[in-house]
Design a protein around this motif. Structure first.
Motif, PDB file in Angstrom:
ATOM      1  N   THR A  43      26.182   4.681  31.130  1.00  0.00           N
ATOM      2  CA  THR A  43      26.037   3.228  31.139  1.00  0.00           C
ATOM      3  C   THR A  43      27.430   2.598  31.162  1.00  0.00           C
ATOM      4  N   ASN A  44      27.504   1.287  30.992  1.00  0.00           N
ATOM      5  CA  ASN A  44      28.793   0.602  31.068  1.00  0.00           C
ATOM      6  C   ASN A  44      29.393   0.316  29.693  1.00  0.00           C
ATOM      7  N   THR A  45      29.035   1.114  28.704  1.00  0.00           N
ATOM      8  CA  THR A  45      29.577   0.918  27.355  1.00  0.00           C
ATOM      9  C   THR A  45      30.608   1.996  27.042  1.00  0.00           C
ATOM     10  N   ALA A  46      31.248   1.866  25.895  1.00  0.00           N
ATOM     11  CA  ALA A  46      32.180   2.902  25.432  1.00  0.00           C
ATOM     12  C   ALA A  46      31.400   4.179  25.155  1.00  0.00           C
ATOM     13  N   PRO A  47      32.052   5.327  25.204  1.00  0.00           N
ATOM     14  CA  PRO A  47      31.340   6.590  24.972  1.00  0.00           C
ATOM     15  C   PRO A  47      30.867   6.724  23.529  1.00  0.00           C
ATOM     16  N   ASN A  48      29.918   7.624  23.326  1.00  0.00           N
ATOM     17  CA  ASN A  48      29.408   7.932  21.991  1.00  0.00           C
ATOM     18  C   ASN A  48      30.101   9.159  21.435  1.00  0.00           C
ATOM     19  N   GLU A  49      30.331   9.153  20.145  1.00  0.00           N
ATOM     20  CA  GLU A  49      30.900  10.295  19.434  1.00  0.00           C
ATOM     21  C   GLU A  49      30.084  10.519  18.164  1.00  0.00           C
ATOM     22  N   PRO A  50      30.025  11.742  17.668  1.00  0.00           N
ATOM     23  CA  PRO A  50      29.339  11.986  16.398  1.00  0.00           C
ATOM     24  C   PRO A  50      29.962  11.176  15.267  1.00  0.00           C
ATOM     25  N   TYR A  51      29.119  10.619  14.423  1.00  0.00           N
ATOM     26  CA  TYR A  51      29.591   9.813  13.300  1.00  0.00           C
ATOM     27  C   TYR A  51      28.550   9.856  12.190  1.00  0.00           C
ATOM     28  N   ARG A  52      28.887  10.430  11.056  1.00  0.00           N
ATOM     29  CA  ARG A  52      28.031  10.474   9.874  1.00  0.00           C
ATOM     30  C   ARG A  52      26.636  11.019  10.166  1.00  0.00           C
ATOM     31  N   GLY A  53      26.557  12.251  10.590  1.00  0.00           N
ATOM     32  CA  GLY A  53      25.258  12.892  10.745  1.00  0.00           C
ATOM     33  C   GLY A  53      24.887  13.188  12.179  1.00  0.00           C
ATOM     34  N   SER A  54      25.276  12.357  13.091  1.00  0.00           N
ATOM     35  CA  SER A  54      25.109  12.578  14.520  1.00  0.00           C
ATOM     36  C   SER A  54      23.761  13.155  14.921  1.00  0.00           C
ATOM     37  N   GLY A  55      22.759  12.304  15.018  1.00  0.00           N
ATOM     38  CA  GLY A  55      21.441  12.718  15.471  1.00  0.00           C
ATOM     39  C   GLY A  55      20.491  13.101  14.362  1.00  0.00           C
ATOM     40  N   ARG A  56      21.017  13.507  13.234  1.00  0.00           N
ATOM     41  CA  ARG A  56      20.163  13.933  12.125  1.00  0.00           C
ATOM     42  C   ARG A  56      19.519  12.751  11.390  1.00  0.00           C
ATOM     43  N   PRO A  57      20.235  11.640  11.154  1.00  0.00           N
ATOM     44  CA  PRO A  57      19.542  10.501  10.542  1.00  0.00           C
ATOM     45  C   PRO A  57      18.381   9.999  11.401  1.00  0.00           C
ATOM     46  N   GLU A  58      18.561  10.045  12.730  1.00  0.00           N
ATOM     47  CA  GLU A  58      17.480   9.622  13.625  1.00  0.00           C
ATOM     48  C   GLU A  58      16.270  10.536  13.464  1.00  0.00           C
ATOM     49  N   ALA A  59      16.519  11.845  13.398  1.00  0.00           N
ATOM     50  CA  ALA A  59      15.420  12.797  13.218  1.00  0.00           C
ATOM     51  C   ALA A  59      14.695  12.548  11.901  1.00  0.00           C
ATOM     52  N   THR A  60      15.455  12.296  10.853  1.00  0.00           N
ATOM     53  CA  THR A  60      14.850  12.025   9.544  1.00  0.00           C
ATOM     54  C   THR A  60      13.993  10.776   9.598  1.00  0.00           C
ATOM     55  N   TYR A  61      14.530   9.706  10.165  1.00  0.00           N
ATOM     56  CA  TYR A  61      13.754   8.467  10.279  1.00  0.00           C
ATOM     57  C   TYR A  61      12.463   8.715  11.056  1.00  0.00           C
ATOM     58  N   LEU A  62      12.566   9.419  12.177  1.00  0.00           N
ATOM     59  CA  LEU A  62      11.402   9.622  13.038  1.00  0.00           C
ATOM     60  C   LEU A  62      10.285  10.393  12.349  1.00  0.00           C
ATOM     61  N   ILE A  63      10.601  11.530  11.740  1.00  0.00           N
ATOM     62  CA  ILE A  63       9.537  12.318  11.130  1.00  0.00           C
ATOM     63  C   ILE A  63       8.958  11.607   9.910  1.00  0.00           C
ATOM     64  N   GLU A  64       9.799  10.926   9.146  1.00  0.00           N
ATOM     65  CA  GLU A  64       9.289  10.203   7.972  1.00  0.00           C
ATOM     66  C   GLU A  64       8.413   9.022   8.392  1.00  0.00           C
ATOM     67  N   ARG A  65       8.820   8.317   9.430  1.00  0.00           N
ATOM     68  CA  ARG A  65       8.003   7.202   9.931  1.00  0.00           C
ATOM     69  C   ARG A  65       6.685   7.717  10.498  1.00  0.00           C
ATOM     70  N   ALA A  66       6.745   8.851  11.208  1.00  0.00           N
ATOM     71  CA  ALA A  66       5.524   9.443  11.752  1.00  0.00           C
ATOM     72  C   ALA A  66       4.550   9.812  10.631  1.00  0.00           C
ATOM     73  N   LEU A  67       5.081  10.343   9.532  1.00  0.00           N
ATOM     74  CA  LEU A  67       4.205  10.688   8.412  1.00  0.00           C
ATOM     75  C   LEU A  67       3.592   9.449   7.778  1.00  0.00           C
ATOM     76  N   ASP A  68       4.350   8.365   7.707  1.00  0.00           N
ATOM     77  CA  ASP A  68       3.787   7.110   7.187  1.00  0.00           C
ATOM     78  C   ASP A  68       2.645   6.608   8.066  1.00  0.00           C
ATOM     79  N   VAL A  69       2.857   6.633   9.374  1.00  0.00           N
ATOM     80  CA  VAL A  69       1.820   6.176  10.308  1.00  0.00           C
ATOM     81  C   VAL A  69       0.596   7.078  10.207  1.00  0.00           C
ATOM     82  N   LEU A  70       0.819   8.395  10.185  1.00  0.00           N
ATOM     83  CA  LEU A  70      -0.277   9.353  10.076  1.00  0.00           C
ATOM     84  C   LEU A  70      -1.057   9.151   8.776  1.00  0.00           C
ATOM     85  N   ALA A  71      -0.338   8.937   7.680  1.00  0.00           N
ATOM     86  CA  ALA A  71      -0.993   8.700   6.390  1.00  0.00           C
ATOM     87  C   ALA A  71      -1.895   7.473   6.468  1.00  0.00           C
TER      88      ALA A  71
END
Length: 200
Positions: free
Chosen positions: A103-131
């Motif tokens: 895209t036309n933005t600055a590049p992305n670099e790993p910062y404080r977890g890099s992809g893992r906070p997103e995974a945590t949010y996703l699975i926890e949110r999915a469990l809330d919806v499923l519940a």
């Protein structure tokens, strides 16, 4: 975090060379033009579960906005989201797919977890919806899916090995510390009385 900016070398060198403190201060424009973004993922997660709330499979699609060009470690971010998507849960099957876009933005670099906070949010949110869909308490649905302590070391569906843990005990301590039962009772009371709602 993963990128080394020239001023991070120059400023300490100047301080040593001059024998006094040196401060570097970038303008907002300079910062936007020369530094990297922390993350920019667009992610979809689907889960398959039994009627009792036990998750059997999760499927994640990641679209990664890499910015104008790939930085050295930047493309690792979506792979880490895929690898961590099962979280602390005994999910036997998982599939992850990642796609990058320039895209036309600055590049992305790993910062404080890099992809893992997103995974945590996703699975926890999915469990809330499923519940909610199954009418199971959110804490209980987590308890039913946590990796049991006796199964460690545990190899996840995404190929990671967790060396140790007692996630059920950790959940119990968190529920107790947060007075979960009391909050749920208060939430039910407020809903019945039509008062100010309480989120938990």
């Amino acid at each position: 975090k993963a990128n080394l900016y020239p001023e991070e070398i120059l400023v300490p060198w100047l301080a040593l060379h001059l024998g006094r403190p040196v401060r570097w201060s970038a303008t907002r424009t300079e910062d936007f033009q020369t530094t990297t973004h922390g993350r920019n993922l667009f992610v979809t997660l689907g889960v398959s579960a039994d009627p009792d709330g036990r998750v059997r499979h999760c499927d994640v699609d990641v679209l990664y906005d890499s910015g104008a060009y790939f930085s050295r470690p930047g493309p690792t971010t979506p792979s880490l989201t895929g690898a961590m998507i099962v979280g602390p849960y005994e999910i036997r099957s998982a599939h992850a797919r990642a796609e990058g876009a320039f895209t036309n933005t600055a590049p992305n670099e790993p910062y404080r977890g890099s992809g893992r906070p997103e995974a945590t949010y996703l699975i926890e949110r999915a469990l809330d919806v499923l519940a909610g869909r199954l009418g199971i308490d959110p804490a209980e649905i987590r308890r039913r899916n946590l990796i049991p302590a006796h199964k460690f070391p545990y190899r996840t569906a995404t190929g990671l090995t967790y060396d140790s843990g007692d996630y059920e005990k950790a959940l119990d301590l968190a529920l107790e510390a947060g007075n979960y039962a009391g909050l749920r009772a208060e939430q039910t009371r407020r809903r019945a009385e039509g008062g100010k709602l309480l989120g938990v």
